[in-house]
Design a protein around this motif. Structure first.
Motif, PDB file in Angstrom:
ATOM      1  N   UNK A 125       0.833  -1.214   0.000  1.00 58.34           N
ATOM      2  CA  UNK A 125       0.000   0.000   0.000  1.00 58.34           C
ATOM      3  C   UNK A 125       0.860   1.254   0.000  1.00 58.34           C
ATOM      4  N   UNK A 126       1.924   1.257   0.811  1.00 64.15           N
ATOM      5  CA  UNK A 126       2.777   2.437   0.910  1.00 64.15           C
ATOM      6  C   UNK A 126       3.531   2.698  -0.396  1.00 64.15           C
ATOM      7  N   UNK A 127       3.804   1.629  -1.151  1.00 62.11           N
ATOM      8  CA  UNK A 127       4.502   1.801  -2.426  1.00 62.11           C
ATOM      9  C   UNK A 127       3.634   2.547  -3.439  1.00 62.11           C
ATOM     10  N   UNK A 128       2.334   2.351  -3.358  1.00 66.54           N
ATOM     11  CA  UNK A 128       1.415   3.064  -4.253  1.00 66.54           C
ATOM     12  C   UNK A 128       1.157   4.477  -3.758  1.00 66.54           C
ATOM     13  N   UNK A 129       0.989   4.611  -2.446  1.00 62.98           N
ATOM     14  CA  UNK A 129       0.748   5.927  -1.846  1.00 62.98           C
ATOM     15  C   UNK A 129       1.339   5.935  -0.436  1.00 62.98           C
ATOM     16  N   UNK A 169      -6.901  -8.248  10.831  1.00 67.30           N
ATOM     17  CA  UNK A 169      -5.437  -8.258  10.794  1.00 67.30           C
ATOM     18  C   UNK A 169      -4.898  -6.832  10.713  1.00 67.30           C
ATOM     19  N   UNK A 170      -5.565  -6.005   9.923  1.00 66.06           N
ATOM     20  CA  UNK A 170      -5.122  -4.616   9.773  1.00 66.06           C
ATOM     21  C   UNK A 170      -6.289  -3.740   9.337  1.00 66.06           C
ATOM     22  N   UNK A 171      -6.166  -2.457   9.652  1.00 67.01           N
ATOM     23  CA  UNK A 171      -7.097  -1.441   9.141  1.00 67.01           C
ATOM     24  C   UNK A 171      -6.318  -0.541   8.205  1.00 67.01           C
ATOM     25  N   UNK A 172      -6.910  -0.288   7.034  1.00 64.87           N
ATOM     26  CA  UNK A 172      -6.218   0.468   5.995  1.00 64.87           C
ATOM     27  C   UNK A 172      -7.117   1.598   5.521  1.00 64.87           C
ATOM     28  N   UNK A 173      -6.574   2.803   5.470  1.00 61.04           N
ATOM     29  CA  UNK A 173      -7.367   3.959   5.042  1.00 61.04           C
ATOM     30  C   UNK A 173      -6.506   4.881   4.194  1.00 61.04           C
ATOM     31  N   UNK A 174      -7.173   5.599   3.291  1.00 53.96           N
ATOM     32  CA  UNK A 174      -6.450   6.543   2.456  1.00 53.96           C
ATOM     33  C   UNK A 174      -7.121   6.710   1.105  1.00 53.96           C
ATOM     34  N   UNK A 175      -6.341   7.086   0.116  1.00 53.03           N
ATOM     35  CA  UNK A 175      -6.855   7.273  -1.233  1.00 53.03           C
ATOM     36  C   UNK A 175      -7.427   5.957  -1.761  1.00 53.03           C
ATOM     37  N   UNK A 176      -8.679   5.983  -2.187  1.00 52.72           N
ATOM     38  CA  UNK A 176      -9.356   4.748  -2.597  1.00 52.72           C
ATOM     39  C   UNK A 176      -8.664   4.086  -3.784  1.00 52.72           C
ATOM     40  N   UNK A 206      -5.497   4.105  -4.485  1.00 50.59           N
ATOM     41  CA  UNK A 206      -4.292   3.432  -4.006  1.00 50.59           C
ATOM     42  C   UNK A 206      -4.634   2.120  -3.321  1.00 50.59           C
ATOM     43  N   UNK A 207      -5.683   2.133  -2.514  1.00 48.73           N
ATOM     44  CA  UNK A 207      -6.082   0.909  -1.801  1.00 48.73           C
ATOM     45  C   UNK A 207      -6.483  -0.185  -2.781  1.00 48.73           C
ATOM     46  N   UNK A 208      -7.235   0.182  -3.809  1.00 46.52           N
ATOM     47  CA  UNK A 208      -7.687  -0.815  -4.777  1.00 46.52           C
ATOM     48  C   UNK A 208      -6.531  -1.345  -5.627  1.00 46.52           C
ATOM     49  N   UNK A 209      -5.599  -0.488  -5.966  1.00 44.08           N
ATOM     50  CA  UNK A 209      -4.477  -0.907  -6.798  1.00 44.08           C
ATOM     51  C   UNK A 209      -3.551  -1.867  -6.058  1.00 44.08           C
ATOM     52  N   UNK A 210      -3.334  -1.620  -4.782  1.00 47.41           N
ATOM     53  CA  UNK A 210      -2.408  -2.453  -4.005  1.00 47.41           C
ATOM     54  C   UNK A 210      -3.079  -3.675  -3.392  1.00 47.41           C
ATOM     55  N   UNK A 211      -4.400  -3.729  -3.399  1.00 46.16           N
ATOM     56  CA  UNK A 211      -5.138  -4.760  -2.669  1.00 46.16           C
ATOM     57  C   UNK A 211      -4.678  -6.176  -2.991  1.00 46.16           C
TER      58      UNK A 211
END
Length: 289
Positions: free
Chosen positions: A67-71, A92-99, A101-106
């Motif tokens: 996720x961090x690599x994308x954003x 396991x984790x909570x992830x928030x930010x630019x939608x 970026x989240x979809x691309x790295x998912x």
């Protein structure tokens, strides 16, 4: 001896390289055309990564890095870390930010998490099966090409121990080496003459006669390969603690306890990395309000 779960970490350089290669494979030359076509720029989202089946987690570092690599501004909150147990439905984790970026790295993030958690989960089952014996569960070189360090890390997350990493860090004389060298004695003598003083030498034997020949030349370890339980018991008794013993062949969750109870030091299991089922883990967006 296994490493405490909170101390399990992969080198950052290894994580970055693995993630970069995985994302490059997925994005190709065109990028995430589905997300770019359907999700407006600037859309924000929050999500959870959760296990759909119980297991032992591995790969959280890699998921976060994807996720961090994308954003780099994506927020990644670890709830269950590498080496920890998670129940079905557990976050396991909570992830928030630019939608976008989240979809691309998912998928990249989930591929790492699912594959490595599957290895850790299977390893933990083997470790549990031999609890109370002196034996430990070790992996092999039967790994996915290019992913060995990650998969061996997952074994450690499950409570297992790493065998040699490759052909370069220990001598392991196997059956074909013995045939080509002209026998157990000849193979061991050549290995001892060639290897430096810091290099361990292990030799595979399949009979008590071969074991006797090997012990005369003081290897560091003997691999007792595909021995029936009666022979394995006799072999461990003959060794009598003089060298490290490793059992291999015919090992599964139904047989591993009896093998451990012979008194061997290590039990190597190729299935940990070549046959572990992926742990079902998913990422779900929270509905927008």
């Amino acid at each position: 001896m296994s490493v405490p779960a909170h101390e399990l970490r992969l080198p950052g350089s290894l994580v970055d390289k693995a993630v970069a290669e995985a994302l490059a494979e997925d994005l190709g030359m065109g990028g995430d055309i589905t997300t770019e076509a359907t999700v407006p720029a600037g859309t924000r989202a929050s999500s959870v990564i959760a296990a759909r089946k119980p297991g032992t987690v591995a790969g959280v570092q890699l998921a976060a890095a994807a996720f961090k690599a994308i954003d780099p501004f994506v927020e990644f909150e670890v709830v269950v870390g590498d080496g920890d147990r998670v129940e079905a439905g557990g976050i396991i984790a909570r992830v928030a930010g630019d939608a976008r970026a989240l979809l691309t790295a998912e998928r990249t993030a989930l591929n790492f998490l699912g594959r490595l958690s599957g290895i850790a989960t299977l390893t933990a089952r083997y470790v549990s099966a031999i609890a109370g014996t002196r034996a430990c569960i070790v992996d092999t070189r039967k790994t996915t090409p290019g992913q060995r360090a990650l998969e061996k890390f997952a074994v450690r997350c499950g409570g297992g121990v790493n065998h040699r990493f490759g052909l370069f860090d220990a001598v392991l004389i196997k059956d074909n080496h013995i045939v080509a060298a002209g026998g157990v004695g000849a193979a061991l003598q050549r290995a001892r003459a060639h290897a430096g003083h810091t290099v361990k030498v292990e030799i595979e034997v399949t009979s008590l006669d071969e074991l006797g020949d090997a012990l005369q030349l003081d290897p560091d370890a003997v691999l007792l390969d595909n021995m029936p339980l009666e022979m394995l018991n006799a072999a461990v008794a003959e060794v009598a603690g003089r060298v490290v013993t490793e059992a291999s062949g015919g090992v599964n969750l139904e047989t591993v306890r009896a093998i451990a109870e012979t008194g061997v030091d290590h039990i190597s299991v190729g299935a940990l990395t070549h046959s572990a089922p992926v742990l079902d883990i998913g990422l779900d967006f929270h509905p927008q309000t």
